[in-house]
Design a protein around this motif. Structure first.
Motif, PDB file in Angstrom:
ATOM      1  N   THR A   1       2.424  -7.395 -20.029  1.00 41.97           N
ATOM      2  CA  THR A   1       3.325  -6.428 -20.670  1.00 41.97           C
ATOM      3  C   THR A   1       3.969  -5.466 -19.676  1.00 41.97           C
ATOM      4  O   THR A   1       4.568  -4.467 -20.084  1.00 41.97           O
ATOM      5  N   ALA A   2       3.858  -5.762 -18.393  1.00 38.16           N
ATOM      6  CA  ALA A   2       4.378  -4.847 -17.361  1.00 38.16           C
ATOM      7  C   ALA A   2       5.864  -4.541 -17.573  1.00 38.16           C
ATOM      8  O   ALA A   2       6.320  -3.437 -17.288  1.00 38.16           O
ATOM      9  N   SER A   3       6.594  -5.521 -18.086  1.00 36.90           N
ATOM     10  CA  SER A   3       8.041  -5.307 -18.256  1.00 36.90           C
ATOM     11  C   SER A   3       8.334  -4.268 -19.336  1.00 36.90           C
ATOM     12  O   SER A   3       9.446  -3.743 -19.422  1.00 36.90           O
ATOM     13  N   ARG A   4       7.334  -3.967 -20.150  1.00 30.26           N
ATOM     14  CA  ARG A   4       7.556  -2.983 -21.221  1.00 30.26           C
ATOM     15  C   ARG A   4       7.196  -1.568 -20.797  1.00 30.26           C
ATOM     16  O   ARG A   4       7.353  -0.621 -21.570  1.00 30.26           O
ATOM     17  N   PHE A   5       6.665  -1.442 -19.591  1.00 24.84           N
ATOM     18  CA  PHE A   5       6.298  -0.103 -19.124  1.00 24.84           C
ATOM     19  C   PHE A   5       7.558   0.736 -18.908  1.00 24.84           C
ATOM     20  O   PHE A   5       8.505   0.300 -18.278  1.00 24.84           O
ATOM     21  N   VAL A   6       7.546   1.957 -19.462  1.00 20.95           N
ATOM     22  CA  VAL A   6       8.694   2.852 -19.342  1.00 20.95           C
ATOM     23  C   VAL A   6       8.284   4.070 -18.507  1.00 20.95           C
ATOM     24  O   VAL A   6       7.561   4.937 -18.996  1.00 20.95           O
ATOM     25  N   PRO A   7       8.717   4.131 -17.256  1.00 23.41           N
ATOM     26  CA  PRO A   7       8.273   5.223 -16.373  1.00 23.41           C
ATOM     27  C   PRO A   7       8.586   6.606 -16.934  1.00 23.41           C
ATOM     28  O   PRO A   7       7.828   7.549 -16.705  1.00 23.41           O
TER      29      PRO A   7
ATOM     30  N   ALA B   1       0.812  -1.210   0.000  1.00 23.45           N
ATOM     31  CA  ALA B   1       0.000   0.000   0.000  1.00 23.45           C
ATOM     32  C   ALA B   1       0.853   1.271   0.000  1.00 23.45           C
ATOM     33  O   ALA B   1       0.396   2.325  -0.420  1.00 23.45           O
ATOM     34  N   HIS B   2       2.091   1.144   0.452  1.00 21.13           N
ATOM     35  CA  HIS B   2       2.958   2.320   0.515  1.00 21.13           C
ATOM     36  C   HIS B   2       3.765   2.530  -0.768  1.00 21.13           C
ATOM     37  O   HIS B   2       4.461   3.526  -0.906  1.00 21.13           O
ATOM     38  N   LEU B   3       3.698   1.585  -1.657  1.00 24.15           N
ATOM     39  CA  LEU B   3       4.500   1.682  -2.879  1.00 24.15           C
ATOM     40  C   LEU B   3       3.811   2.546  -3.928  1.00 24.15           C
ATOM     41  O   LEU B   3       2.588   2.613  -3.993  1.00 24.15           O
ATOM     42  N   SER B   4       4.616   3.184  -4.763  1.00 27.10           N
ATOM     43  CA  SER B   4       4.061   3.958  -5.872  1.00 27.10           C
ATOM     44  C   SER B   4       3.491   3.001  -6.919  1.00 27.10           C
ATOM     45  O   SER B   4       3.851   1.816  -6.954  1.00 27.10           O
ATOM     46  N   ASP B   5       2.627   3.536  -7.754  1.00 21.13           N
ATOM     47  CA  ASP B   5       2.089   2.739  -8.861  1.00 21.13           C
ATOM     48  C   ASP B   5       3.219   2.170  -9.715  1.00 21.13           C
ATOM     49  O   ASP B   5       3.171   1.027 -10.158  1.00 21.13           O
ATOM     50  N   GLU B   6       4.217   3.019  -9.935  1.00 21.27           N
ATOM     51  CA  GLU B   6       5.316   2.619 -10.812  1.00 21.27           C
ATOM     52  C   GLU B   6       6.113   1.461 -10.198  1.00 21.27           C
ATOM     53  O   GLU B   6       6.532   0.530 -10.891  1.00 21.27           O
ATOM     54  N   ALA B   7       6.296   1.513  -8.884  1.00 21.97           N
ATOM     55  CA  ALA B   7       7.002   0.423  -8.206  1.00 21.97           C
ATOM     56  C   ALA B   7       6.187  -0.868  -8.292  1.00 21.97           C
ATOM     57  O   ALA B   7       6.736  -1.967  -8.451  1.00 21.97           O
ATOM     58  N   LEU B   8       4.864  -0.736  -8.201  1.00 19.48           N
ATOM     59  CA  LEU B   8       4.004  -1.919  -8.296  1.00 19.48           C
ATOM     60  C   LEU B   8       4.070  -2.530  -9.694  1.00 19.48           C
ATOM     61  O   LEU B   8       4.078  -3.753  -9.849  1.00 19.48           O
ATOM     62  N   VAL B   9       4.107  -1.679 -10.712  1.00 15.30           N
ATOM     63  CA  VAL B   9       4.228  -2.205 -12.078  1.00 15.30           C
ATOM     64  C   VAL B   9       5.547  -2.954 -12.228  1.00 15.30           C
ATOM     65  O   VAL B   9       5.608  -4.026 -12.838  1.00 15.30           O
ATOM     66  N   ALA B  10       6.611  -2.397 -11.628  1.00 17.49           N
ATOM     67  CA  ALA B  10       7.915  -3.067 -11.699  1.00 17.49           C
ATOM     68  C   ALA B  10       7.853  -4.432 -11.013  1.00 17.49           C
ATOM     69  O   ALA B  10       8.439  -5.410 -11.496  1.00 17.49           O
ATOM     70  N   LEU B  11       7.141  -4.509  -9.899  1.00 16.76           N
ATOM     71  CA  LEU B  11       6.969  -5.799  -9.218  1.00 16.76           C
ATOM     72  C   LEU B  11       6.135  -6.762 -10.065  1.00 16.76           C
ATOM     73  O   LEU B  11       6.437  -7.950 -10.164  1.00 16.76           O
ATOM     74  N   ALA B  12       5.082  -6.224 -10.667  1.00 18.14           N
ATOM     75  CA  ALA B  12       4.238  -7.062 -11.531  1.00 18.14           C
ATOM     76  C   ALA B  12       5.056  -7.617 -12.695  1.00 18.14           C
ATOM     77  O   ALA B  12       4.848  -8.755 -13.130  1.00 18.14           O
TER      78      ALA B  12
END
Lengths: 59, 196
Positions: free
Chosen positions: B64-70, B6-17
């Motif tokens: 496709t989470a690995s393709r997300f470019v912050p 819950a404390h992580l940013s959206d971007e950090a969650l995408v990286a985990l996904a």
């Protein structure tokens, strides 16, 4: 037609399938369009927040 | 784990996904299922299809989470873009667009969203964007709404509005640019939250 001009329409998902393919091929090679798209997509997505947001049906 | 996420940013969650962390996907779903469903329902006007669009969008996110470019934008924008694209694909396929209902966005449907159980920030965000939309020139607002909520292509819009396609493109671009000015830079604070 200048393909750079398709960025706003692409950000709104307002291109048909052929135009989308053409634009995405261009996007892979165009730094300017990638930068423009980043900005225009943020603005387009603002429209998503303007709609009512009921909870999804429990499933 | 959930409390920690819950404390992580959206971007950090995408990286985990992207590293196949399912709980991260669940947390993103909890955060965005509601606006995602609202958006899909606005476009599709059908509960079951809207649910399909949201499920498919999150499946696409997972794959496709690995393709997300912050650096190219916020995770929330990416997620809602996936939902929007899926909903538009479906509405075009199903030919569900009902032109007589397209102008509803500024007239809240009574009862459709009893504000009582709605998160306050969602309501504030909605009011803020709706206010900005109201300030757009009518033709720009019309082009944006028909494209984004109606799922019309630029060619269909040109035909429908009896305007050259160049005019439609100009209105869409000008409308988005003006909207950006009116809204300032919402969410820049989250843009600073980098992923690891």
């Amino acid at each position: 037609m200048d393909i750079h001009d398709l960025t706003a329409a692409y950000a709104l998902d307002a291109l048909d399938a052929d135009e989308t393919r053409e634009y995405e091929a261009h996007l892979a090679q165009c730094v300017r369009c990638r930068a423009d798209l980043s900005t225009l997509s943020e603005s387009a997505t603002a429209l998503a927040w303007a709609v009512d947001a009921p909870p999804p049906p429990a499933s | 784990m959930t409390r920690e996420l819950a404390h992580l940013s959206d971007e950090a969650l995408v990286a985990l996904a992207a590293r196949s962390e399912q709980t991260a996907l669940g947390e993103l779903y909890d955060r965005y299922a509601r606006p995602a469903y609202g958006l899909a329902l606005r476009i599709l006007r059908d509960d079951a299809l809207a649910e399909d669009a949201v499920q498919e969008a999150f499946l696409s996110l997972w794959r496709t989470a690995s393709r997300f470019v912050p650096e190219r934008g916020k995770a929330s924008t990416w997620i809602l873009t996936l939902v929007h694209r899926r909903a538009v694909d479906l509405v075009r396929r199903e030919e569900l667009r009902r032109t007589d209902q397209i102008d509803e966005v500024h007239e809240p449907t009574a009862g459709a969203s009893s504000g009582a159980d709605e998160q306050a920030w969602l309501r504030l965000q909605r009011e803020r964007v709706q206010a900005a939309l109201q300030q757009l020139p009518d033709q720009q607002r019309e082009a944006l709404e028909l494209a984004y909520y109606g799922g019309f292509t630029q060619s269909e819009l040109a035909e429908r509005l009896g305007q050259p396609i160049g005019t439609i493109k100009s209105r869409m671009f000008a409308g988005l640019a003006r909207l950006r000015e009116l809204l300032g830079d919402p969410g820049m604070e989250t843009a600073w939250t980098s992923t690891t």
